[in-house]
Structure formats: C-alpha cells, structure tokens
Design an enzyme around this catalytic site. Structure first.
Site, PDB file in Angstrom:
ATOM      1  N   GLU A   1      61.909  50.382  33.955  1.00 43.29           N
ATOM      2  CA  GLU A   1      60.918  50.606  35.013  1.00 43.29           C
ATOM      3  C   GLU A   1      61.499  51.469  36.129  1.00 43.29           C
ATOM      4  O   GLU A   1      60.801  52.320  36.692  1.00 43.29           O
ATOM      5  CB  GLU A   1      60.430  49.262  35.548  1.00 43.29           C
ATOM      6  CG  GLU A   1      59.549  48.521  34.551  1.00 43.29           C
ATOM      7  CD  GLU A   1      59.182  47.115  34.980  1.00 43.29           C
ATOM      8  OE1 GLU A   1      57.981  46.817  35.054  1.00 43.29           O
ATOM      9  OE2 GLU A   1      60.107  46.312  35.249  1.00 43.29           O
TER      10      GLU A   1
ATOM     11  N   ALA B   1      66.356  42.936  34.925  1.00 45.18           N
ATOM     12  CA  ALA B   1      66.439  42.224  36.200  1.00 45.18           C
ATOM     13  C   ALA B   1      67.334  41.002  36.021  1.00 45.18           C
ATOM     14  O   ALA B   1      67.576  40.545  34.910  1.00 45.18           O
ATOM     15  CB  ALA B   1      65.048  41.794  36.656  1.00 45.18           C
TER      16      ALA B   1
ATOM     17  N   GLY C   1      63.372  45.861  33.971  1.00 46.98           N
ATOM     18  CA  GLY C   1      63.417  46.532  35.264  1.00 46.98           C
ATOM     19  C   GLY C   1      64.234  47.802  35.249  1.00 46.98           C
ATOM     20  O   GLY C   1      64.004  48.704  36.059  1.00 46.98           O
TER      21      GLY C   1
END
Length: 260
Positions: A115, A66, A112
């Site tokens: 993910e 991220a 992220g």
C-alpha cells in the site's frame, strides 16, 4: 534529520528514505508511520529536493506489512481510526505530495508495504520482489488504500483476485500487470531509480507538481480532472519556469529551471 526507524540521505537534489527495521522486515508500526510523515513533509518543503526515493533496508524486504502486534486487540472504533489516521498522515499524504516519489521495492512488499509502494507516484522493483495484500487471511481487509489503488493500477478483476486469494506475485508478474514500471537486479535497483530521478530533475519541478495534481484529480470522486488540468496548465504560464523553458527552447539551449 534523526529518526529511530528510518534513514534519510540527501545529495544533489535527490533524497532517499530507507525504512530501517531489518529485524522486523521493515514492518510499519506507529512510530515508523509518524517518522515517514515527518520526513516526507520536511523534504517536500525543501525546494532543493527535486525527487524522493523510498526503499527498505537489507535485501529481503521493502516493507513486509504492518506491525500486527500493535492492533491485534483493537476495537471496531480503534480499527477505523487506525486506517483513517494512517491514510491521512502517510498514504494519501505521499500520493498528493508535490515532490515526485519513487518506490524502490527490494524484496517483500506485503500489506501495508504494498500500500505504501502504491501510494508513491510510481514503482521500480528488484527481481526478488514479492508483492501482495494478505489481509483477508487475517480476517481483515487492506485499510491503507489497498482496495482503492490496486484496482486503479491493475484493473478490477486482477485486484479482486489478489485481495481474495491473499496471494503474492513476482516482480515480473507485477510488471506485466502494470503494478511496477521496471524490474532489475537487486544490485541495480537503486542505480535505476536514481537514473530515472536524474531525468525527472532536468525538468520543471513546478510543472511536475502541477502534473501530479492533475493526474491525481482524475481518480477523485466529485473532481473533474480535465478542469484541474486546464487550471494548472494556465497557472504554468505565470511561472518563471515557463519563461525559462520556452526561452531556452527558442534559443536552442538546455533550460536552467529556477523552480518558481
């Protein structure tokens, strides 16, 4: 579809989304997350699109994490809302999409990025890929579903180790752990994903959507996946795809599914 940070291509029932922030190693910022949501929503609504592949631009990263600069000074409340909104509009959204989504992991898939890959229905990786959840090294935990999906894929013990050490694993280690399905060269990554997609596209998109829902419900608290399977199985009997599939089988020919 025109976007700032992603590219979308469609051809013969296959859509490819490329996260295109190479100078930032394709890191997920607010704009990119929103663009991905809009792209997935549009493609899922298009009955001509049978499979979606998502990958990163360049040869270094799928998504390197991220964009930390966007939330480094967030309050407790803002942090909670960041995770909740992100899960709702992208990570949970992708997992529950009725169109199959394949993550083609080319390079780093961290935080992220991993993910996002885990939210896809399954993953293939290039042999230069590195995966991990480094959040605890920043004083935070994975907030986009990482603590939930990683144990589902690799088991509790392995997930605990990866989260606690903030370490990275290779593509081969990820395959051994069950995190990715296939490993190949970078040059062959998209061709492999496309080959798998072509096999998926031969089958009933209606039945596949039902199967995705049934499998996902097995992992939802308070939901009986077996009941979902029974319901979705029965619903298939009322579809045109079921009529075509069974008729084609009895007539010893290949089915031509209408997707209805």
């Amino acid at each position: 579809m025109n976007f700032e940070n992603i590219l979308v291509e469609e051809s013969n029932g296959l859509a490819t989304i490329t996260i295109n922030r190479p100078k930032k190693l394709n890191a997920l910022n607010k704009v990119t997350i929103e663009e991905l949501h809009n792209a997935f929503k549009t493609l899922d609504a298009d009955t001509n699109v049978k499979v979606i592949i998502i990958t990163g631009s360049g040869d270094k990263a799928f998504v390197a994490g991220a964009d930390i600069s966007e939330f480094a000074h967030f309050s407790v409340e803002e942090g909670g809302m960041l995770a909740r909104k992100g899960q709702e509009i992208l990570f949970d959204f992708v997992e529950n999409l009725s169109t199959p989504v394949i993550a083609a992991v080319n390079g780093f898939a961290l935080g992220g990025g991993l993910e996002l890959a885990m939210a896809c229905h399954f993953r293939v990786a290039s042999d230069n890929a590195k995966m991990g959840l480094p959040e605890v090294s920043l004083g935070v935990i994975p907030g986009y579903g990482g603590t939930q999906r990683l144990p589902q894929l690799v088991g509790k013990g392995k997930a605990m180790e990866l989260v606690m050490t903030a370490g990275m694993i290779s593509a081969d280690e990820a395959k051994e752990a069950g995190l990715v399905n296939h490993v190949t060269s970078l040059e062959e990554l998209l061709p492999l994903a496309e080959k798998i997609a072509s096999k998926i596209m031969r089958n009933s998109s209606v039945a596949i959507a039902a199967a995705i829902k049934a499998v996902n419900d097995n992992f939802k608290d308070g939901t009986n996946g077996f009941e979902t399977e029974i319901k979705e199985f029965g619903s298939c009997f009322g579809t045109e795809d079921f009529k075509e599939g069974t008729t084609a089988f009895l007539e010893k020919r290949k089915p031509n599914f209408p997707g209805k």
